[in-house]
Design a protein around this motif. Structure first.
Motif, PDB file in Angstrom:
ATOM      1  N   PHE A  83      75.860 143.409 159.280  1.00  0.00           N
ATOM      2  CA  PHE A  83      75.055 142.680 158.303  1.00  0.00           C
ATOM      3  C   PHE A  83      73.584 143.025 158.479  1.00  0.00           C
ATOM      4  N   LEU A  84      72.937 143.257 157.347  1.00  0.00           N
ATOM      5  CA  LEU A  84      71.492 143.424 157.311  1.00  0.00           C
ATOM      6  C   LEU A  84      70.950 142.472 156.250  1.00  0.00           C
ATOM      7  N   ARG A 187      59.606 137.131 162.970  1.00  0.00           N
ATOM      8  CA  ARG A 187      59.757 138.143 161.933  1.00  0.00           C
ATOM      9  C   ARG A 187      61.097 138.870 162.007  1.00  0.00           C
ATOM     10  N   VAL A 188      61.837 138.699 163.117  1.00  0.00           N
ATOM     11  CA  VAL A 188      63.144 139.344 163.290  1.00  0.00           C
ATOM     12  C   VAL A 188      64.072 138.380 164.008  1.00  0.00           C
ATOM     13  N   ALA A 189      65.337 138.339 163.566  1.00  0.00           N
ATOM     14  CA  ALA A 189      66.356 137.536 164.238  1.00  0.00           C
ATOM     15  C   ALA A 189      67.640 138.357 164.323  1.00  0.00           C
ATOM     16  N   ALA A 199      68.416 140.414 160.903  1.00  0.00           N
ATOM     17  CA  ALA A 199      67.668 139.905 159.761  1.00  0.00           C
ATOM     18  C   ALA A 199      66.181 140.104 160.019  1.00  0.00           C
ATOM     19  N   THR A 200      65.506 140.706 159.058  1.00  0.00           N
ATOM     20  CA  THR A 200      64.076 140.974 159.198  1.00  0.00           C
ATOM     21  C   THR A 200      63.324 140.379 158.024  1.00  0.00           C
ATOM     22  N   VAL A 216      66.082 150.933 161.079  1.00  0.00           N
ATOM     23  CA  VAL A 216      66.906 149.736 160.903  1.00  0.00           C
ATOM     24  C   VAL A 216      68.049 150.017 159.937  1.00  0.00           C
ATOM     25  N   ILE A 217      67.759 150.702 158.846  1.00  0.00           N
ATOM     26  CA  ILE A 217      68.785 151.021 157.854  1.00  0.00           C
ATOM     27  C   ILE A 217      69.778 152.019 158.422  1.00  0.00           C
TER      28      ILE A 217
END
Length: 236
Positions: A83-84, A187-189, A199-200, A216-217
């Motif tokens: 998941f992104l 800002r990131v989790a 999650a960003t 990240v992608i």
């Protein structure tokens, strides 16, 4: 054939929605996979997402269906699907976790008109729309490994973020906050123990000129490939 779902209400007015397909086309040149856009109302049914190897909850909030956005995050989290979530995807992934894991069932998102102690996602004091800012990354975290650095400068296009008053609740139930700005704002989790749950609040799809996918992608797609390969091997 691997399949990924881009969950969001596609619009030519949202810059991320034009960037993301082009970035995935670059990755498709390296390895073939199918990409499907799913409007948030269609995502309300968990079965609609069951067959996908990976889920990206894309920017573009307020979404047409909050339940659909939350279902996308839930299906990925509970189904171990890579998941992104970026920008609005970050916000709604945190909302799903608060409601379904932390028991904070009244958690709200201020963008939809809520205002009070139940707001998990609140309006930022200073909007980040159109800005770049530094993000400090936690040592040993997934995001640090993906970027190969302890600090990065990223682009945003959002005006909402996590309310500091509720961070301890999410952290107590396993959410890791692994990226912070210079003032300490999250800002990131990410979720440990999951094949890939990142999650960003920043938008990696807006980095550069759109010709080279952000780490990240690339990391998310590598996790999709690994997870789907493992599933196919186990079913053989």
């Amino acid at each position: 054939m691997r399949t990924i779902a881009l969950v969001g209400d596609r619009s030519p007015a949202v810059r991320a929605h034009t960037r993301i397909p082009a970035l995935l086309d670059v990755l498709r040149d390296e390895e073939d996979f199918d990409v499907y856009w799913m409007p948030t109302p269609d995502a309300e049914d968990p079965e609609a997402l069951a067959g996908y190897d990976g889920i990206w909850l894309v920017p573009g909030s307020p979404y047409r269906s909050v339940p659909g956005a939350l279902t996308a995050a839930r299906v990925a989290r509970t189904g171990n699907k890579p998941f992104l979530g970026t920008c609005g995807g970050f916000q709604h992934a945190m909302l799903e976790f608060a409601r379904d894991v932390c028991g904070f069932t009244e958690a709200q998102h201020a963008e939809y008109g809520a205002s009070g102690d139940d707001d998990l996602i609140v309006e930022l004091t200073c909007s980040l729309a159109g800005h770049e800012a530094a993000v400090d990354l936690a040592p040993g975290s997934l995001i640090e490994r993906l970027l190969g650095a302890s600090r990065t400068v990223e682009r945003y296009h959002c005006g909402y973020g996590l309310a500091p008053s509720h961070l301890a609740l999410l952290a107590a139930h396993g959410m890791l906050f692994t990226g912070h700005d210079e003032s300490g704002e999250v800002r990131v989790a990410e979720l440990p123990g999951h094949p890939f749950f990142l999650a960003t609040l920043f938008q990696p799809e807006l980095a550069g000129d759109g010709s080279d996918p952000h780490p990240v992608i690339r990391g998310w797609m590598a996790a999709v490939r690994q997870a789907s390969s493992s599933l196919r091997t186990s079913m053989a």
